[in-house]
Design a protein around this motif. Structure first.
Motif, PDB file in Angstrom:
ATOM      1  N   VAL A 191      16.257   2.585  20.740  1.00 53.56           N
ATOM      2  CA  VAL A 191      14.980   2.078  21.245  1.00 53.56           C
ATOM      3  C   VAL A 191      14.555   0.811  20.490  1.00 53.56           C
ATOM      4  O   VAL A 191      13.757   0.016  20.969  1.00 53.56           O
ATOM      5  CB  VAL A 191      13.906   3.193  21.186  1.00 53.56           C
ATOM      6  CG1 VAL A 191      13.429   3.421  19.756  1.00 53.56           C
ATOM      7  CG2 VAL A 191      12.732   2.906  22.103  1.00 53.56           C
ATOM      8  N   GLY A 192      15.114   0.634  19.287  1.00 50.13           N
ATOM      9  CA  GLY A 192      14.869  -0.607  18.548  1.00 50.13           C
ATOM     10  C   GLY A 192      14.110  -0.440  17.241  1.00 50.13           C
ATOM     11  O   GLY A 192      14.050  -1.373  16.437  1.00 50.13           O
ATOM     12  N   GLY A 193      13.542   0.721  16.996  1.00 45.47           N
ATOM     13  CA  GLY A 193      12.712   0.916  15.804  1.00 45.47           C
ATOM     14  C   GLY A 193      13.474   0.729  14.507  1.00 45.47           C
ATOM     15  O   GLY A 193      13.055  -0.015  13.619  1.00 45.47           O
ATOM     16  N   ALA A 194      14.623   1.406  14.389  1.00 47.17           N
ATOM     17  CA  ALA A 194      15.385   1.331  13.146  1.00 47.17           C
ATOM     18  C   ALA A 194      15.960  -0.073  12.919  1.00 47.17           C
ATOM     19  O   ALA A 194      15.687  -0.699  11.887  1.00 47.17           O
ATOM     20  CB  ALA A 194      16.493   2.389  13.137  1.00 47.17           C
ATOM     21  N   GLY A 219      22.876   8.489  19.840  1.00 49.02           N
ATOM     22  CA  GLY A 219      21.742   7.860  19.144  1.00 49.02           C
ATOM     23  C   GLY A 219      21.278   6.566  19.801  1.00 49.02           C
ATOM     24  O   GLY A 219      20.215   6.042  19.476  1.00 49.02           O
ATOM     25  N   LEU A 220      22.098   6.050  20.713  1.00 46.89           N
ATOM     26  CA  LEU A 220      21.789   4.752  21.323  1.00 46.89           C
ATOM     27  C   LEU A 220      21.532   4.867  22.822  1.00 46.89           C
ATOM     28  O   LEU A 220      21.352   3.859  23.501  1.00 46.89           O
ATOM     29  CB  LEU A 220      22.951   3.773  21.095  1.00 46.89           C
ATOM     30  CG  LEU A 220      23.531   3.703  19.674  1.00 46.89           C
ATOM     31  CD1 LEU A 220      24.653   2.664  19.619  1.00 46.89           C
ATOM     32  CD2 LEU A 220      22.453   3.364  18.655  1.00 46.89           C
ATOM     33  N   ALA A 221      21.508   6.103  23.332  1.00 42.54           N
ATOM     34  CA  ALA A 221      21.380   6.310  24.775  1.00 42.54           C
ATOM     35  C   ALA A 221      19.920   6.174  25.195  1.00 42.54           C
ATOM     36  O   ALA A 221      19.243   7.148  25.507  1.00 42.54           O
ATOM     37  CB  ALA A 221      21.932   7.680  25.154  1.00 42.54           C
ATOM     38  N   SER A 250      25.905   1.254   8.926  1.00 42.79           N
ATOM     39  CA  SER A 250      26.361   2.518   9.481  1.00 42.79           C
ATOM     40  C   SER A 250      25.189   3.484   9.529  1.00 42.79           C
ATOM     41  O   SER A 250      24.540   3.730   8.520  1.00 42.79           O
ATOM     42  CB  SER A 250      27.477   3.075   8.609  1.00 42.79           C
ATOM     43  OG  SER A 250      27.726   4.393   8.984  1.00 42.79           O
ATOM     44  N   THR A 251      24.899   4.041  10.702  1.00 41.61           N
ATOM     45  CA  THR A 251      23.591   4.667  10.893  1.00 41.61           C
ATOM     46  C   THR A 251      23.575   6.201  10.937  1.00 41.61           C
ATOM     47  O   THR A 251      22.501   6.794  10.901  1.00 41.61           O
ATOM     48  CB  THR A 251      22.960   4.144  12.195  1.00 41.61           C
ATOM     49  OG1 THR A 251      23.948   4.211  13.230  1.00 41.61           O
ATOM     50  CG2 THR A 251      22.502   2.705  12.035  1.00 41.61           C
ATOM     51  N   GLY A 252      24.731   6.851  11.058  1.00 42.71           N
ATOM     52  CA  GLY A 252      24.682   8.307  11.125  1.00 42.71           C
ATOM     53  C   GLY A 252      26.065   8.923  11.059  1.00 42.71           C
ATOM     54  O   GLY A 252      27.061   8.238  11.302  1.00 42.71           O
TER      55      GLY A 252
HETATM   56  C1  PLP Z   1      18.465   6.311  16.217  1.00 46.75           C
HETATM   57  C2  PLP Z   1      19.770   5.790  15.861  1.00 46.75           C
HETATM   58  C3  PLP Z   1      20.047   4.427  15.929  1.00 46.75           C
HETATM   59  C4  PLP Z   1      19.103   3.393  16.461  1.00 46.75           C
HETATM   60  O1  PLP Z   1      17.758   3.499  16.088  1.00 46.75           O
HETATM   61  P1  PLP Z   1      16.607   3.158  17.128  1.00 46.75           P
HETATM   62  O2  PLP Z   1      15.359   3.211  16.355  1.00 46.75           O
HETATM   63  O3  PLP Z   1      16.659   4.204  18.212  1.00 46.75           O
HETATM   64  O4  PLP Z   1      16.924   1.827  17.693  1.00 46.75           O
HETATM   65  C5  PLP Z   1      21.304   4.026  15.558  1.00 46.75           C
HETATM   66  N1  PLP Z   1      22.241   4.900  15.138  1.00 46.75           N
HETATM   67  C6  PLP Z   1      22.000   6.210  15.041  1.00 46.75           C
HETATM   68  C7  PLP Z   1      23.083   7.110  14.541  1.00 46.75           C
HETATM   69  C8  PLP Z   1      20.759   6.697  15.392  1.00 46.75           C
HETATM   70  O5  PLP Z   1      20.529   8.005  15.320  1.00 46.75           O
END
Ligand code: PLP
Length: 449
Positions: free
Chosen positions: A270-273, A329-331, A415-417
């Motif tokens: 959604v763009g928050g992170a 996470g990006l859907a 790397s986000t998750g």
């Molecule tokens: C939520 C998420 C993002 C992106 O964050 P947004 O705030 O939804 O843009 C990227 N990678 C992972 C693994 C996430 O869970």
């Protein structure tokens, strides 16, 4: 409707055919909209996290050994770079390991914990349990727990935000309800239920799970809704990542200035992170940092919104995409209306990634660097490839007079998750990635993979 927008027909055709692309933001450098957050807001988020350090350690004993409770490593990834880049002439690659953030196992720890801590502080002050400058440790007492237990925290999520909010809210004693979209993985729901979180499953997408959460909260005077589509507190929690990253870059001997550009690549839902991190990074490094988002070809919601130049919300469904991707996470079909207008001024560009590319990158990162990430996070891996190996990337270098400086560049793949993904799921992802890589080598594709 999309035909009336400013999206070029070439970009639009490519998006509809799900062809991976790099879009460059021509309004980069424009003034921020009025009412935009300021660096002072970032400082206040940093302050909150600092003063809650002891509280977090009280709530989660596994944090004791850590220097900063909610921080991740920055590591060089030379084997991955060697496999994917033409040479070191394009700069040096690093991985920012938010896939290994504690407790929540994703970048959502940053924004989510920040918002719930802010809520807990506010309620405790209002109810006379905490003085403004008092020790946050009192938020972990039985008295505070009883107070929080009269409140319900509600959130809508594709999975990871639910885990972050649900676990932190439950740890403080709040009742927690997480509305999950159809993309959410079964193990994420099961894990939350083990923490005592009420998980409500929906057949619809992310936006409908968020809408269901919002509607539930409107009925409940003791409800608090964490609004991923509009939340400033989430955004600022993410923005607070910039200062520790700057310290890590310095410790790694990386200079950031006009001669030594910094590139940051962050997966975007959604763009928050990614938006919060970009906001924090631009506040610290200004023109010397170049921030790019990565989105799935099926869900390029921020690209569609920014490329349209429209202030009206626009979704990927409007241009005929289905928002179906393994990158759960990006859907997301529609970008945050809080974040999109800020990114119009700050973001350098956005590239898209196919699901095959995600699994191939996930496999490579594990095989070559021993780091396991989830499919969403693997989107970051293609950033420097786009920048250094494509015509569009070279055009960007040219526009910003970077050609002669690329050898000094630092590339941070965010790397986000991934840390909480169960072993059985990991193996499925890895097998799939290995298969895709083997096949692409077979047919001799020179593609990104
Ligand atoms: C939520 C998420 C993002 C992106 O964050 P947004 O705030 O939804 O843009 C990227 N990678 C992972 C693994 C996430 O869970």
């Amino acid at each position: 409707m999309a035909d009336e927008l400013r999206i070029s027909s070439e970009l639009l055709d490519g998006l509809r055919e799900k062809r991976p692309a790099l879009w460059l933001n021509s309004s980069l450098g424009a003034l921020l909209p009025t009412g935009a957050p300021t660096p002072l807001d970032i400082f206040s988020a940093e302050d909150r996290l600092r003063r809650c350090d002891g509280l977090l350690r009280k709530l989660f004993p596994e944090l004791h050994a850590r220097a900063l409770p909610i921080e991740s490593e920055l590591v060089e990834v030379p084997a991955l770079q060697k496999a994917m880049a033409e040479s070191k002439a394009g700069g040096t690659w690093f991985l920012k390991c938010d896939h290994a953030l504690p407790i929540a196992g994703s970048i959502k720890a940053r924004g989510g914990f920040h918002e719930i801590l802010a809520l807990a502080e506010r309620l405790a002050v209002q109810n006379g349990l905490l003085k403004e400058d008092g020790d946050r440790g009192v938020l972990a007492t039985a008295e505070a727990k009883a107070l929080f237990n009269s409140r319900t925290v509600v959130v809508g999520s594709t999975g990871n935000l639910g885990m972050s909010i649900g676990i932190m809210a439950a740890a403080l004693g709040f009742k927690a309800v997480v509305h999950m979209s159809t993309d959410a993985k079964a193990w994420k729901k099961a894990r939350l239920r083990r923490y005592g979180v009420n998980v409500i499953e929906h057949a619809g997408d992310y936006a409908s799970a968020v809408a269901a959460g919002r509607a539930e909260c409107e009925q409940d005077p003791n409800g608090y809704f964490v609004d991923d589509e509009h939340s400033l507190m989430l955004f600022l929690g993410y923005a607070a990542a910039a200062t520790p990253l700057a310290a890590q870059l310095k410790a790694a001997g990386r200079t950031v200035d006009a001669e030594n550009p910094l590139f940051v690549y962050i997966p975007c839902g959604v763009g928050g992170a990614p938006g919060g991190i970009t906001f924090g990074m631009k506040a610290l490094f200004g023109d010397h940092v170049h921030c790019f988002f990565a989105e799935p070809t099926a869900s390029p919601c921020m690209m569609v919104q920014l490329a349209s130049g429209s202030s009206e919300p626009l979704s990927v469904y409007d241009i005929g995409l289905d928002n179906r991707t393994e990158a759960d996470g990006l859907a997301v079909g529609q970008a945050s209306p809080l974040v999109a207008p800020l990114m119009a001024s700050l973001l350098s560009g956005i590239y898209t990634v196919s699901d095959d590319e995600l699994f191939a990158a996930l496999y490579r990162l594990y095989d070559l660097e021993g780091r396991f990430v989830e499919p969403s996070a693997a989107a970051a891996v293609y950033g420097p490839v786009w920048l250094t190996r494509t015509d569009e990337g070279r055009a960007y270098q040219q526009d910003f007079d970077l050609n002669s400086r690329m050898a000094n560049a630092t590339h941070v793949l965010w790397s986000t998750g991934g840390d909480l993904v169960p072993d059985a799921e990991r193996q499925i992802f890895l097998d799939r990635g290995a298969g895709i890589l083997a096949r692409s080598r077979c047919v001799g594709e020179t593609h990104m993979i």
